[in-house]
Design a protein around this motif. Structure first.
Motif, mmCIF file in Angstrom:
data_model
loop_
_atom_site.group_PDB
_atom_site.id
_atom_site.type_symbol
_atom_site.label_atom_id
_atom_site.label_comp_id
_atom_site.label_asym_id
_atom_site.label_seq_id
_atom_site.Cartn_x
_atom_site.Cartn_y
_atom_site.Cartn_z
ATOM 1 N N GLN A 230 0.810 -1.218 0.000
ATOM 2 C CA GLN A 230 0.000 0.000 0.000
ATOM 3 C C GLN A 230 0.840 1.263 0.000
ATOM 4 O O GLN A 230 0.307 2.360 -0.039
ATOM 5 C CB GLN A 230 -0.946 0.010 1.208
ATOM 6 C CG GLN A 230 -2.004 -1.050 1.125
ATOM 7 C CD GLN A 230 -2.928 -1.051 2.332
ATOM 8 O OE1 GLN A 230 -2.695 -0.371 3.329
ATOM 9 N NE2 GLN A 230 -3.985 -1.824 2.243
ATOM 10 N N GLY A 231 2.153 1.130 0.076
ATOM 11 C CA GLY A 231 3.038 2.277 -0.042
ATOM 12 C C GLY A 231 3.449 2.952 1.250
ATOM 13 O O GLY A 231 4.291 3.832 1.235
ATOM 14 N N GLN A 232 2.868 2.553 2.379
ATOM 15 C CA GLN A 232 3.295 3.134 3.641
ATOM 16 C C GLN A 232 4.344 2.231 4.280
ATOM 17 O O GLN A 232 4.619 1.135 3.808
ATOM 18 C CB GLN A 232 2.100 3.326 4.571
ATOM 19 C CG GLN A 232 1.166 4.427 4.089
ATOM 20 C CD GLN A 232 0.097 4.714 5.113
ATOM 21 O OE1 GLN A 232 -0.577 3.808 5.578
ATOM 22 N NE2 GLN A 232 -0.049 5.987 5.459
ATOM 23 N N TRP A 233 4.923 2.700 5.368
ATOM 24 C CA TRP A 233 6.004 1.984 6.037
ATOM 25 C C TRP A 233 5.483 0.930 7.000
ATOM 26 O O TRP A 233 4.454 1.112 7.641
ATOM 27 C CB TRP A 233 6.889 2.951 6.812
ATOM 28 C CG TRP A 233 7.605 3.920 5.949
ATOM 29 C CD1 TRP A 233 7.310 5.242 5.780
ATOM 30 C CD2 TRP A 233 8.728 3.655 5.102
ATOM 31 N NE1 TRP A 233 8.186 5.806 4.881
ATOM 32 C CE2 TRP A 233 9.069 4.850 4.448
ATOM 33 C CE3 TRP A 233 9.471 2.510 4.833
ATOM 34 C CZ2 TRP A 233 10.126 4.946 3.556
ATOM 35 C CZ3 TRP A 233 10.529 2.602 3.941
ATOM 36 C CH2 TRP A 233 10.842 3.805 3.315
ATOM 37 N N ILE A 234 6.236 -0.140 7.114
ATOM 38 C CA ILE A 234 6.087 -1.110 8.198
ATOM 39 C C ILE A 234 7.330 -0.910 9.055
ATOM 40 O O ILE A 234 8.450 -1.009 8.563
ATOM 41 C CB ILE A 234 5.998 -2.544 7.668
ATOM 42 C CG1 ILE A 234 4.707 -2.717 6.865
ATOM 43 C CG2 ILE A 234 6.074 -3.548 8.819
ATOM 44 C CD1 ILE A 234 4.585 -4.067 6.194
ATOM 45 N N VAL A 235 7.119 -0.599 10.317
ATOM 46 C CA VAL A 235 8.227 -0.259 11.209
ATOM 47 C C VAL A 235 8.452 -1.402 12.191
ATOM 48 O O VAL A 235 7.513 -1.863 12.844
ATOM 49 C CB VAL A 235 7.931 1.055 11.974
ATOM 50 C CG1 VAL A 235 9.071 1.404 12.907
ATOM 51 C CG2 VAL A 235 7.667 2.187 10.992
ATOM 52 N N LEU A 236 9.694 -1.844 12.288
ATOM 53 C CA LEU A 236 10.101 -2.859 13.256
ATOM 54 C C LEU A 236 10.993 -2.185 14.281
ATOM 55 O O LEU A 236 12.028 -1.620 13.938
ATOM 56 C CB LEU A 236 10.883 -3.985 12.573
ATOM 57 C CG LEU A 236 10.226 -4.661 11.368
ATOM 58 C CD1 LEU A 236 11.173 -5.695 10.767
ATOM 59 C CD2 LEU A 236 8.918 -5.299 11.756
ATOM 60 N N ILE A 237 10.575 -2.237 15.555
ATOM 61 C CA ILE A 237 11.322 -1.575 16.619
ATOM 62 C C ILE A 237 11.929 -2.630 17.538
ATOM 63 O O ILE A 237 11.210 -3.418 18.139
ATOM 64 C CB ILE A 237 10.418 -0.599 17.404
ATOM 65 C CG1 ILE A 237 9.849 0.454 16.446
ATOM 66 C CG2 ILE A 237 11.180 0.040 18.558
ATOM 67 C CD1 ILE A 237 8.803 1.355 17.047
ATOM 68 N N ASN A 238 13.252 -2.641 17.591
ATOM 69 C CA ASN A 238 14.029 -3.571 18.416
ATOM 70 C C ASN A 238 13.700 -5.048 18.174
ATOM 71 O O ASN A 238 13.519 -5.811 19.134
ATOM 72 C CB ASN A 238 13.879 -3.245 19.900
ATOM 73 C CG ASN A 238 14.654 -2.017 20.297
ATOM 74 O OD1 ASN A 238 15.408 -1.447 19.510
ATOM 75 N ND2 ASN A 238 14.476 -1.582 21.532
ATOM 76 N N PRO A 239 13.651 -5.472 16.912
ATOM 77 C CA PRO A 239 13.395 -6.901 16.685
ATOM 78 C C PRO A 239 14.597 -7.733 17.106
ATOM 79 O O PRO A 239 15.743 -7.318 16.908
ATOM 80 C CB PRO A 239 13.180 -6.984 15.172
ATOM 81 C CG PRO A 239 13.975 -5.853 14.624
ATOM 82 C CD PRO A 239 13.869 -4.760 15.657
ATOM 83 N N PRO A 240 14.358 -8.904 17.704
ATOM 84 C CA PRO A 240 15.472 -9.778 18.057
ATOM 85 C C PRO A 240 16.008 -10.466 16.800
ATOM 86 O O PRO A 240 15.389 -10.404 15.734
ATOM 87 C CB PRO A 240 14.839 -10.797 19.009
ATOM 88 C CG PRO A 240 13.414 -10.840 18.578
ATOM 89 C CD PRO A 240 13.075 -9.441 18.107
ATOM 90 N N ASN A 241 17.110 -11.138 16.925
ATOM 91 C CA ASN A 241 17.720 -11.835 15.803
ATOM 92 C C ASN A 241 17.004 -13.183 15.607
ATOM 93 O O ASN A 241 17.498 -14.226 16.034
ATOM 94 C CB ASN A 241 19.212 -12.033 16.050
ATOM 95 C CG ASN A 241 19.916 -12.572 14.833
ATOM 96 O OD1 ASN A 241 19.356 -12.625 13.738
ATOM 97 N ND2 ASN A 241 21.140 -12.999 15.021
ATOM 98 N N ILE A 242 15.840 -13.135 14.975
ATOM 99 C CA ILE A 242 15.041 -14.346 14.733
ATOM 100 C C ILE A 242 14.897 -14.619 13.242
ATOM 101 O O ILE A 242 14.056 -15.418 12.841
ATOM 102 C CB ILE A 242 13.642 -14.234 15.380
ATOM 103 C CG1 ILE A 242 12.897 -13.004 14.855
ATOM 104 C CG2 ILE A 242 13.734 -14.242 16.894
ATOM 105 C CD1 ILE A 242 11.428 -12.920 15.268
#
Length: 161
Positions: free
Chosen positions: A53-65
């Motif tokens: 859809q053109g907007q951002w998906i934000v990932l905040i502090n994701p672990p190393n998975i």
């Protein structure tokens, strides 16, 4: 166009007033035993749709998975994913609040150890003005969390504008 008219037409307040209202977004707190891996796989189809859809998906502090490989394999447009590394959980929740309410994101995924009562209330207040879907992955190995069953995960069929 005159200089005054050009200055007035570029004022952000002019354009914000015409921004359409979005439906009420939801912020879901998800206790996890898998650092969010299972839950991320479950919501990946929704993230695919949102990434296109053109907007951002934000990932905040994701672990190393292996989240990057998981999202790419699901079909999420990685050029629409922003990674935020916050120095602590206070900063992570602040970044979540900004991303959820600024109108440029379609989903915000935040990893923290746990939400205390004050932070739960804060997220309830943020939800009132949220313009993106929010997912907070809480480490459920913390003693005060109950175990998560996948049947309790929300269904994501609500339309977002």
């Amino acid at each position: 166009m005159t200089d005054k008219l050009m200055r007035l037409s570029s004022h952000p307040g002019l354009w914000c007033a015409n921004t359409p209202k979005h439906t009420q977004a939801m912020i879901e707190s998800l206790p996890t035993l898998s650092q969010g891996r299972i839950e991320l796989e479950k919501i990946a189809p929704q993230l695919v749709r949102l990434s296109h859809q053109g907007q951002w998906i934000v990932l905040i502090n994701p672990p190393n998975i292996g989240y990057k490989a998981m999202l790419a394999a699901a079909g999420v447009r990685l050029d629409r994913v922003l990674l935020v590394k916050a120095k602590d959980e206070v900063e992570a929740l602040w970044a979540s609040e900004i991303a959820l309410t600024n109108g440029t994101c379609s989903a915000v995924l935040t990893w923290i150890s746990s939400l205390d009562q004050r932070d739960q209330r804060r997220m309830q207040l943020v939800e009132r003005n949220a313009r993106a879907m929010g997912f907070i992955f809480e480490n459920s190995t913390t003693a005060h969390h109950k175990e998560l069953t996948l049947n309790n995960l929300p269904s994501f069929n609500r339309a977002m504008h």
